[in-house]
Scaffold this motif. Structure first.
Motif, PDB file in Angstrom:
ATOM      1  N   GLU A 144      -3.286   2.807  -7.774  1.00  0.00           N
ATOM      2  CA  GLU A 144      -2.982   2.530  -9.181  1.00  0.00           C
ATOM      3  C   GLU A 144      -4.094   2.981 -10.123  1.00  0.00           C
ATOM      4  N   LYS A 145      -5.311   3.111  -9.629  1.00  0.00           N
ATOM      5  CA  LYS A 145      -6.430   3.583 -10.447  1.00  0.00           C
ATOM      6  C   LYS A 145      -6.556   5.101 -10.462  1.00  0.00           C
ATOM      7  N   ARG A 181      -4.782   2.252  -0.385  1.00  0.00           N
ATOM      8  CA  ARG A 181      -4.609   0.869  -0.823  1.00  0.00           C
ATOM      9  C   ARG A 181      -3.971   0.860  -2.209  1.00  0.00           C
ATOM     10  N   GLN A 182      -3.124  -0.121  -2.450  1.00  0.00           N
ATOM     11  CA  GLN A 182      -2.404  -0.214  -3.717  1.00  0.00           C
ATOM     12  C   GLN A 182      -3.366  -0.210  -4.905  1.00  0.00           C
ATOM     13  N   SER A 183      -4.453  -0.952  -4.823  1.00  0.00           N
ATOM     14  CA  SER A 183      -5.389  -1.035  -5.947  1.00  0.00           C
ATOM     15  C   SER A 183      -6.039   0.317  -6.247  1.00  0.00           C
ATOM     16  N   ILE A 184      -6.354   1.087  -5.213  1.00  0.00           N
ATOM     17  CA  ILE A 184      -6.947   2.424  -5.407  1.00  0.00           C
ATOM     18  C   ILE A 184      -5.900   3.383  -5.947  1.00  0.00           C
ATOM     19  N   ASP A 195       0.844  -1.192   0.000  1.00  0.00           N
ATOM     20  CA  ASP A 195       0.000   0.000   0.000  1.00  0.00           C
ATOM     21  C   ASP A 195       0.882   1.246   0.000  1.00  0.00           C
TER      22      ASP A 195
END
Length: 91
Positions: free
Chosen positions: A81-82, A76-79, A62
């Motif tokens: 990156e978006k 969070r990493q996924s957020i 993260d």
């Protein structure tokens, strides 16, 4: 009163991706920011205390961001990156 649409002004923030350790010696941020980071080795998470007083925990990979008023917040990493892109050639 009416509802308007607004776009956040684009600003550059500093970020680092947490590598799962408690070694922040390479992070050149003010002590007040670094002191808000606390590694919990029992759960292998990093606790991040925000200026609002929230303590949020993040996991390996993260991101932690530092804003224009030295506020910090986890993403969070996924957020991340978006919604963010890494800027090249900025110091």
């Amino acid at each position: 009163m009416q509802v308007l649409k607004a776009r956040k002004k684009p600003i550059i923030v500093e970020v680092f991706q947490w590598d799962g350790t408690n070694d922040f010696s390479k992070i050149d941020w003010p002590d007040e920011c670094i002191n808000c980071l606390e590694y919990n080795e029992n759960y292998n998470v990093l606790n991040v205390k925000t200026k609002e007083g929230y303590v949020l925990n993040i996991q390996f990979g993260d991101y932690i961001c530092r804003g224009i008023e030295d506020e910090i917040w986890p993403i969070r990493q996924s957020i991340f990156e978006k919604t963010y892109e890494i800027c090249q050639n900025f110091r």
